[in-house]
Scaffold this motif. Sequence first.
Motif, PDB file in Angstrom:
ATOM      1  N   ASN A  83       0.760  -1.223   0.180  1.00 26.83           N
ATOM      2  CA  ASN A  83       0.090   0.140   0.091  1.00 26.83           C
ATOM      3  C   ASN A  83       0.999   1.269  -0.074  1.00 26.83           C
ATOM      4  O   ASN A  83       2.006   1.130  -0.104  1.00 26.83           O
ATOM      5  N   THR A  84       0.228   2.262   0.076  1.00 19.65           N
ATOM      6  CA  THR A  84       0.934   3.774  -0.062  1.00 19.65           C
ATOM      7  C   THR A  84       2.069   3.868   1.421  1.00 19.65           C
ATOM      8  O   THR A  84       3.142   3.977   1.408  1.00 19.65           O
ATOM      9  N   THR A  85       1.271   3.192   2.554  1.00 19.94           N
ATOM     10  CA  THR A  85       1.960   3.178   3.851  1.00 19.94           C
ATOM     11  C   THR A  85       3.283   2.688   3.731  1.00 19.94           C
ATOM     12  O   THR A  85       4.492   3.243   4.093  1.00 19.94           O
ATOM     13  N   HIS A 130      -2.114  12.718   5.763  1.00 17.11           N
ATOM     14  CA  HIS A 130      -2.245  11.399   6.328  1.00 17.11           C
ATOM     15  C   HIS A 130      -1.031  10.842   7.268  1.00 17.11           C
ATOM     16  O   HIS A 130       0.064  11.173   7.066  1.00 17.11           O
ATOM     17  N   ASN A 146      -6.408  13.998   1.679  1.00 18.03           N
ATOM     18  CA  ASN A 146      -7.583  12.893   1.900  1.00 18.03           C
ATOM     19  C   ASN A 146      -8.758  13.448   2.651  1.00 18.03           C
ATOM     20  O   ASN A 146      -9.810  12.732   2.953  1.00 18.03           O
ATOM     21  N   ASP A 199       3.287  11.983  -2.030  1.00 18.38           N
ATOM     22  CA  ASP A 199       2.181  11.013  -1.451  1.00 18.38           C
ATOM     23  C   ASP A 199       0.918  11.198  -2.395  1.00 18.38           C
ATOM     24  O   ASP A 199       0.299  12.074  -2.261  1.00 18.38           O
ATOM     25  N   GLN A 253      -4.070   9.812  -3.252  1.00 17.27           N
ATOM     26  CA  GLN A 253      -5.483  10.471  -3.690  1.00 17.27           C
ATOM     27  C   GLN A 253      -5.475  11.141  -4.993  1.00 17.27           C
ATOM     28  O   GLN A 253      -6.265  11.604  -5.419  1.00 17.27           O
ATOM     29  N   SER A 286      -1.536   3.855  -3.893  1.00 23.76           N
ATOM     30  CA  SER A 286      -2.353   2.747  -3.509  1.00 23.76           C
ATOM     31  C   SER A 286      -3.166   1.940  -4.505  1.00 23.76           C
ATOM     32  O   SER A 286      -4.014   2.718  -5.157  1.00 23.76           O
ATOM     33  N   HIS A 336      -5.436  -0.090  -4.192  1.00 25.03           N
ATOM     34  CA  HIS A 336      -6.867  -0.480  -3.896  1.00 25.03           C
ATOM     35  C   HIS A 336      -7.704   1.009  -3.695  1.00 25.03           C
ATOM     36  O   HIS A 336      -8.916   0.892  -3.803  1.00 25.03           O
ATOM     37  N   LYS A 337      -7.142   2.020  -3.997  1.00 22.25           N
ATOM     38  CA  LYS A 337      -8.046   3.284  -4.218  1.00 22.25           C
ATOM     39  C   LYS A 337      -8.192   3.609  -5.783  1.00 22.25           C
ATOM     40  O   LYS A 337      -8.822   4.636  -6.143  1.00 22.25           O
TER      41      LYS A 337
HETATM   42  C1  LIG Z   1      -3.414  10.718   1.101  1.00 19.39           C
HETATM   43  C2  LIG Z   1      -2.900   9.487   1.716  1.00 19.39           C
HETATM   44  N1  LIG Z   1      -1.938   8.818   1.861  1.00 19.39           N
HETATM   45  C3  LIG Z   1      -1.653   7.633   2.555  1.00 19.39           C
HETATM   46  C4  LIG Z   1      -2.640   6.883   2.780  1.00 19.39           C
HETATM   47  C5  LIG Z   1      -2.439   5.527   3.283  1.00 19.39           C
HETATM   48  O1  LIG Z   1      -2.925   4.448   2.055  1.00 19.39           O
HETATM   49  P1  LIG Z   1      -2.813   3.069   2.576  1.00 19.39           P
HETATM   50  O2  LIG Z   1      -3.817   2.711   3.510  1.00 19.39           O
HETATM   51  O3  LIG Z   1      -3.487   2.435   1.157  1.00 19.39           O
HETATM   52  O4  LIG Z   1      -1.520   2.630   2.820  1.00 19.39           O
HETATM   53  C6  LIG Z   1      -4.066   7.367   2.442  1.00 19.39           C
HETATM   54  C7  LIG Z   1      -5.408   6.378   2.565  1.00 19.39           C
HETATM   55  O5  LIG Z   1      -6.258   6.857   2.765  1.00 19.39           O
HETATM   56  C8  LIG Z   1      -4.256   8.832   1.850  1.00 19.39           C
HETATM   57  O6  LIG Z   1      -5.404   9.024   1.634  1.00 19.39           O
END
Ligand SMILES: Cc1ncc(COP(=O)(O)O)c(C=O)c1O
Length: 393
Positions: free
Chosen positions: A84-86, A111, A162, A187, A190, A210, A212-213
């Motif tokens: 994921n992004t995290t 985030h 976000n 990042d 979004q 990510s 999944h978004k």
């Molecule tokens: C701007 C932003 N950064 C990071 C994330 C984290 O994404 P993930 O939970 O897919 O790692 C989100 C998730 O909503 C996000 O909106």
Amino acid sequence: MNTGEVRADFPILSEIIYLDSASTSLMPEPVIGAMNEYERNYRANVGRGVHRLAQFASQRYWDAHRKVAGFIGGTEGGVVFTKNTTEAINMVAGGISWKPGDKVVTTLVEHHSNFLPWLRLRDRGVEPVLLPPCPDGTFDTGAFEEAIDGTTRLVAVSHASNVLGSVLQVKEIAKICGDEGALLLVDAAQSVPHMPVDVRDIGCDYLCFSGHKMLGPTGTGVLWMRRDDLEPMMLGGGMVETVTTEGFTCAAGYQKYEAGTPHIAGGIGLARAVDYLQAIGMDKVRAHENELTGALLDGLAALDRVSVYGPAKTGSRIGVVSFNVEGLHPHEVAHILDEAAGIMVRSGEHCTMPLMKHLGLPQGTVRASLHLYNTREEIETLIATVEEITRIR
Ligand SMILES: Cc1ncc(COP(=O)(O)O)c(C=O)c1O
């Protein structure tokens, strides 16, 4: 864009109104089909075996990286598949050889995923600098000019908030970073799902998002990096060229950063999601969402007892719209929207506690977030239901 045709690929939309795509989007049938095809017809591990299935799966997985790279203009540099992004952001934070006295400039709209990894670097003598947004969630690039100097090792900003939906001027920020010799991480969790994004155009060093978004499977994300000079976070099978009892040498390319068996079906599904979005065109996705966002902003702004946050116009924002109804907890509003009209929205702090504190919103907000499959009628139903809530509660 033919929204009716698109919606046929998301059967659940005949039962509910899905306005929580900023959390995770829905996934269309062709993406589910591509993942099933892998599981059923050519499931094998990748980058290892020589048998037919292994070769075929490896080729598809490699192609998926190429396709995703092309989607963000990242044919130079490397695309690594992450969870994921995290995970992508943590790989950057953990992979740079920080020195005491280095500075990381970030913002208060981030985030937690683009916030906590930088705060933790305090343990290593790195100083995080946190820039507050203007009241509507936008930023004056002058604030970045002032904050970024020769001691700034990295600037880490979201492309689009976000919570407030505001789009940051990442190209201008990249220019300032270039002048001061700082790295730029964007990042793009979004932005990539909703607008054309090109790493060459932005001029960043790292871009994280990510799958999944963006209509892809859960458990998928991407780290694009201009140079593969990060220390890999994980060591193990698949990421090495040679291993002896004395040490090892890393494989070239994305393999270096994808130790262990990856989410193969996920990577293949993500590539199919990219195909899906590209067939429609990201310009069209953006235009469609802009139109709906404009209607949503106008509709909510006209309601008594409703406060809307973020930029009031569509030009500098995405279709993530946060609001509150006076006297009601955001969770209460979200529950009523579901029960009364089958509308799914997110409520609460949206993993942005420092931002909520800054905005003076301890309970958070209600957040409606759009994607290409939403319609004008759905937006009208949301506005009418919020109006109803303001009248009866
Ligand atoms: C701007 C932003 N950064 C990071 C994330 C984290 O994404 P993930 O939970 O897919 O790692 C989100 C998730 O909503 C996000 O909106």
